[in-house]
Scaffold this active site. Sequence first.
Site, mmCIF file in Angstrom:
data_model
loop_
_atom_site.group_PDB
_atom_site.id
_atom_site.type_symbol
_atom_site.label_atom_id
_atom_site.label_comp_id
_atom_site.label_asym_id
_atom_site.label_seq_id
_atom_site.Cartn_x
_atom_site.Cartn_y
_atom_site.Cartn_z
ATOM 1 N N ARG A 50 0.802 -1.229 0.000
ATOM 2 C CA ARG A 50 0.000 0.000 0.000
ATOM 3 C C ARG A 50 0.827 1.267 0.000
ATOM 4 O O ARG A 50 0.418 2.268 -0.591
ATOM 5 C CB ARG A 50 -0.844 0.044 1.278
ATOM 6 N N LYS A 156 3.656 -18.043 7.378
ATOM 7 C CA LYS A 156 2.824 -18.354 8.532
ATOM 8 C C LYS A 156 2.237 -17.070 9.110
ATOM 9 O O LYS A 156 2.815 -16.012 8.876
ATOM 10 C CB LYS A 156 3.608 -19.138 9.565
ATOM 11 N N ASP A 185 7.929 -22.563 6.018
ATOM 12 C CA ASP A 185 8.230 -22.702 7.437
ATOM 13 C C ASP A 185 9.743 -22.622 7.508
ATOM 14 O O ASP A 185 10.440 -23.541 7.075
ATOM 15 C CB ASP A 185 7.733 -24.068 7.955
ATOM 16 N N HIS A 186 10.253 -21.493 8.013
ATOM 17 C CA HIS A 186 11.700 -21.281 7.844
ATOM 18 C C HIS A 186 12.542 -22.311 8.598
ATOM 19 O O HIS A 186 13.710 -22.498 8.290
ATOM 20 C CB HIS A 186 12.103 -19.835 8.175
ATOM 21 N N LYS A 190 16.371 -24.683 7.543
ATOM 22 C CA LYS A 190 17.620 -24.746 8.312
ATOM 23 C C LYS A 190 18.356 -26.041 7.968
ATOM 24 O O LYS A 190 17.779 -27.123 8.020
ATOM 25 C CB LYS A 190 17.328 -24.690 9.828
ATOM 26 N N GLU A 224 14.615 -18.847 23.434
ATOM 27 C CA GLU A 224 15.088 -17.541 22.972
ATOM 28 C C GLU A 224 15.398 -16.713 24.201
ATOM 29 O O GLU A 224 14.667 -16.775 25.190
ATOM 30 C CB GLU A 224 14.015 -16.844 22.148
ATOM 31 N N ASP A 243 2.756 -19.716 17.901
ATOM 32 C CA ASP A 243 3.862 -19.022 17.228
ATOM 33 C C ASP A 243 5.009 -19.971 16.865
ATOM 34 O O ASP A 243 5.632 -19.829 15.815
ATOM 35 C CB ASP A 243 4.362 -17.904 18.156
ATOM 36 N N HIS A 248 6.835 -24.731 13.599
ATOM 37 C CA HIS A 248 8.265 -25.045 13.509
ATOM 38 C C HIS A 248 8.632 -26.321 14.279
ATOM 39 O O HIS A 248 9.304 -27.212 13.761
ATOM 40 C CB HIS A 248 9.115 -23.910 14.078
ATOM 41 N N LYS A 348 10.192 -17.680 25.408
ATOM 42 C CA LYS A 348 10.904 -16.400 25.252
ATOM 43 C C LYS A 348 11.521 -16.053 26.599
ATOM 44 O O LYS A 348 11.031 -16.491 27.659
ATOM 45 C CB LYS A 348 9.917 -15.286 24.887
HETATM 46 C C1 BG6 Z 1 9.195 -16.980 14.165
HETATM 47 C C2 BG6 Z 1 8.401 -16.579 15.375
HETATM 48 O O1 BG6 Z 1 8.414 -17.774 13.312
HETATM 49 O O2 BG6 Z 1 10.338 -17.710 14.581
HETATM 50 C C3 BG6 Z 1 9.243 -15.732 16.314
HETATM 51 O O3 BG6 Z 1 7.257 -15.831 14.980
HETATM 52 C C4 BG6 Z 1 10.519 -16.456 16.661
HETATM 53 O O4 BG6 Z 1 8.540 -15.402 17.500
HETATM 54 C C5 BG6 Z 1 11.219 -16.961 15.401
HETATM 55 O O5 BG6 Z 1 11.359 -15.541 17.339
HETATM 56 C C6 BG6 Z 1 12.383 -17.863 15.783
HETATM 57 O O6 BG6 Z 1 13.131 -18.173 14.647
HETATM 58 P P1 BG6 Z 1 14.662 -18.574 14.772
HETATM 59 O O7 BG6 Z 1 15.052 -18.974 13.396
HETATM 60 O O8 BG6 Z 1 15.381 -17.348 15.275
HETATM 61 O O9 BG6 Z 1 14.743 -19.680 15.767
#
Ligand code: BG6
Length: 513
Positions: A50, A156, A185-186, A190, A224, A243, A248, A348
């Site tokens: 936008r 996601k 899904d990142h 990895k 984290e 989340d 993941h 977290k």
């Molecule tokens: C994301 C979450 O998908 O993955 C975040 O929304 C999280 O809250 C993150 O911090 C963690 O990714 P990674 O690769 O740093 O473990």
Amino acid sequence: MTRDAKPSPLTLVIFGASGDLAKRKLIPAIYNLYKSKYLPEDFVILGVSRSKLSDDDFRGRVFHDAGFIDFESEDQSKVDEFARRLFYQAIDTSSSDDYGLVKERMDSLAVEFKTGDDAIFYLSTPPVLYDKIPRFLADHGLHRAENGYRRLVVEKPFGTSLASAKELNRSLLEFFPEDEIYRIDHYLGKETVQNLLITRFANGVFEPLWNRNYIHHVEITNAENIGVGSRGGYYDKSGALRDMLQNHLMQVVAHVAMEPPIAPDAVSIRKEKSKLFESLRPIKEADVAKFAIRGQYTSSRVKGELVKGYREEDGVPDDSKTETFAALKFYIDNWRWAGVPFYVRTGKCLPTKVTEVTITFKQPPHMLFRRRHEGFENGYNQLVLRIQPDEGLLLNVGMKIPGEGFHVKNVGMDFHYSDLVDESDVPEAYGRLLLDCMRGDATLYAHGDSVENCWEFVEPILNAWENDPTIPVYGYPAGTWGPDVADDMIEPEELEWRSPCRRLTDDTSFCEL
Ligand code: BG6
């Protein structure tokens, strides 16, 4: 990754291009692929959102203070070359008419850059647009091409519940076939998550042991050491289970536990994952308190610094019950895993940033030798598969302490990924996944069925947490390993969660605090 199989010429359209993800992850990842010659000469990126920006404004924005690349210290001729392939179109993303502008721009860029008909649409927008964008693309005939593919990449969250995930899948499938939908899904991008499959299926030494006969339990820890920061508004509607765990970490569970696929391709792997997810023993709402623990970080001093509690974060209500820590115990009801507990925790504001899988093997049938009671000396061998950081593998085995008698000490045999590769040549997760999508390889993407299976599994937990006021949200001071009650989850009593540190092989009693 090989540079031989370059994708065919293409246009990549990024919706939500003025947002954070595009700037911090996508553009740097694509630049890296470009710089390392993974991309074809003929490709072009069209950012859409936008904000009223010109092409140059957009370039300035994505190159300034970007994610993991400092564009200012890059070779400027390369950056300029890349920038010449970067364009921007402002539209009202929720108005179908405006997609005519996207079509016009795509058509003219395809001619200028000889990209042909192949195009990927990347949805990096708020999820409310996920069902609109495909429909509006279809209104202008952009969802199909006569001489090429049209793919859709979706970020996601894939829904926030089973019903919304089903609805999302249904609406995406109206316009794009399943094999052209890439749910990113990142974690699957990895290297070390992929390496779980290699560890299991390329090594005769582990394969025979990977079952209920030899494995006592499986632990997955994702920690984290930071809080929710500026994402309080989003996070409070999500929580740790939605989340991190539903997506993941369940993908990590699948890599640890699925049966061997008949081939390492998308269809075979997806099949095995679906079977695995279907074998998860449901946790009934009435049993949630027994199998799941939720927590929320409270204010504390970490290394002398005062850290805010979750409820003091911006965008978080004072009486929020959203969990920033979740731990589950569950079983997989199939032949391989019958009776083996799986423990998964994520949080977290824990002491360190780490993700790892720990396989604890059963004790030998008869304990012949005395063990020293220090550290992990209880006769269970452990295999630690470190996903991040200090990626690698650690096997704990008992060895004789030199000297008189037969005293046993556990020692670690370790392997670190950094010994194997030049890390600068390992593409980070987004780059790897984008390249796969350009090549039409969906192996490392989540299938619609798996997404639904995982929602089905976590939904009773979410419902119980929402509806049953007797289930506590335990506070835990920021910088600790979550609520104390979570420490007692692992059975028998003598066992506890492995306490990981930043380095894979650090002494387990030492952490960052
Ligand atoms: C994301 C979450 O998908 O993955 C975040 O929304 C999280 O809250 C993150 O911090 C963690 O990714 P990674 O690769 O740093 O473990």
